[in-house]
Design a protein around this motif. Structure first.
Motif, mmCIF file in Angstrom:
data_model
loop_
_atom_site.group_PDB
_atom_site.id
_atom_site.type_symbol
_atom_site.label_atom_id
_atom_site.label_comp_id
_atom_site.label_asym_id
_atom_site.label_seq_id
_atom_site.Cartn_x
_atom_site.Cartn_y
_atom_site.Cartn_z
ATOM 1 N N ALA A 1 -19.408 -3.110 4.347
ATOM 2 C CA ALA A 1 -18.316 -2.315 4.001
ATOM 3 C C ALA A 1 -18.545 -0.743 4.090
ATOM 4 O O ALA A 1 -19.711 -0.639 3.774
ATOM 5 C CB ALA A 1 -17.729 -2.999 2.579
ATOM 6 N N ALA A 2 -17.568 -0.068 3.809
ATOM 7 C CA ALA A 2 -17.768 1.459 4.050
ATOM 8 C C ALA A 2 -16.942 2.237 2.778
ATOM 9 O O ALA A 2 -15.886 1.678 2.489
ATOM 10 C CB ALA A 2 -17.364 1.945 5.265
ATOM 11 N N THR A 3 -17.409 3.226 2.321
ATOM 12 C CA THR A 3 -16.877 3.758 1.290
ATOM 13 C C THR A 3 -16.912 5.367 1.461
ATOM 14 O O THR A 3 -17.870 5.950 2.180
ATOM 15 C CB THR A 3 -17.636 3.486 -0.295
ATOM 16 N N SER A 4 -16.072 6.087 1.092
ATOM 17 C CA SER A 4 -16.061 7.709 1.196
ATOM 18 C C SER A 4 -16.909 8.130 0.107
ATOM 19 O O SER A 4 -17.363 9.304 0.607
ATOM 20 C CB SER A 4 -14.791 8.234 0.968
ATOM 21 N N TYR A 5 -17.342 7.677 -0.899
ATOM 22 C CA TYR A 5 -18.524 8.013 -1.485
ATOM 23 C C TYR A 5 -19.870 7.762 -0.848
ATOM 24 O O TYR A 5 -20.281 7.061 -0.096
ATOM 25 C CB TYR A 5 -18.565 7.144 -2.897
ATOM 26 N N SER A 6 -20.596 8.772 -1.385
ATOM 27 C CA SER A 6 -22.076 8.605 -0.798
ATOM 28 C C SER A 6 -22.744 7.502 -1.199
ATOM 29 O O SER A 6 -23.683 6.711 -0.499
ATOM 30 C CB SER A 6 -22.945 9.837 -1.264
ATOM 31 N N ALA A 7 -22.338 7.033 -2.440
ATOM 32 C CA ALA A 7 -22.931 5.767 -3.078
ATOM 33 C C ALA A 7 -22.012 4.986 -3.832
ATOM 34 O O ALA A 7 -21.256 5.688 -4.699
ATOM 35 C CB ALA A 7 -24.392 5.777 -3.489
ATOM 36 N N ALA A 8 -21.641 3.698 -3.936
ATOM 37 C CA ALA A 8 -20.778 3.204 -4.710
ATOM 38 C C ALA A 8 -21.501 1.652 -5.012
ATOM 39 O O ALA A 8 -21.845 0.879 -4.176
ATOM 40 C CB ALA A 8 -19.623 2.949 -4.294
ATOM 41 N N GLY A 9 -21.233 1.135 -6.312
ATOM 42 C CA GLY A 9 -21.716 -0.045 -6.659
ATOM 43 C C GLY A 9 -20.542 -0.897 -6.930
ATOM 44 O O GLY A 9 -20.865 -2.227 -7.085
ATOM 45 N N SER A 10 -19.339 -0.498 -7.044
ATOM 46 C CA SER A 10 -18.286 -1.502 -7.276
ATOM 47 C C SER A 10 -17.583 -1.896 -5.861
ATOM 48 O O SER A 10 -17.413 -0.773 -5.043
ATOM 49 C CB SER A 10 -17.382 -0.947 -8.158
#
Length: 123
Positions: free
Chosen positions: A97-106
């Motif tokens: 999965a990909a997120t626009s945040y540099s790092a995400a735990g949720s």
């Protein structure tokens, strides 16, 4: 904005190893923080590992720490998960999965998901 496709799943004996790959297209992978998730039948989807946009920071679930390694190759637009010393408890469908945040735990922060690949560990 980015499409993700996982590969590398299969059946492996306990104690063995397996390597998963995630290929991205549509957008440069370096624009996204990335994560590997898994979901077993009857269980909640859980975060296995995550890696920052640059690859400079990684994080692992306690259950896989020391056995799994997440990595990325932004030049090739790929994400990988090396799984060693596999246990039957690791059996699940694995998703990148990909997120626009540099790092995400949720999981809620991850807007883009692959179709999943089945990993089955036999005893």
């Amino acid at each position: 904005q980015v499409q993700l496709v996982e590969s590398g799943g299969g059946l492996v004996q306990a104690g063995g190893s397996l390597s998963l790959s995630c290929a991205a297209s549509g957008r440069t992978l370096s624009n996204y923080g990335m994560g590997w998730f898994r979901q077993a039948p009857g269980k909640e989807r859980e975060l296995v590992a995550r890696i920052s946009k640059s690859g400079g920071s990684t994080s692992y679930a306690d259950s896989v720490k020391g056995r799994f390694t997440i990595s990325r190759d932004n030049a090739k637009n790929t994400l990988s998960l090396q799984m060693n010393s596999l246990k039957t408890e690791d059996t699940a469908v694995y998703y990148c999965a990909a997120t626009s945040y540099s790092a995400a735990g949720s999981a809620n922060a991850y807007a883009y998901w692959g179709q999943g690949t089945q990993v089955t560990v036999s005893s």
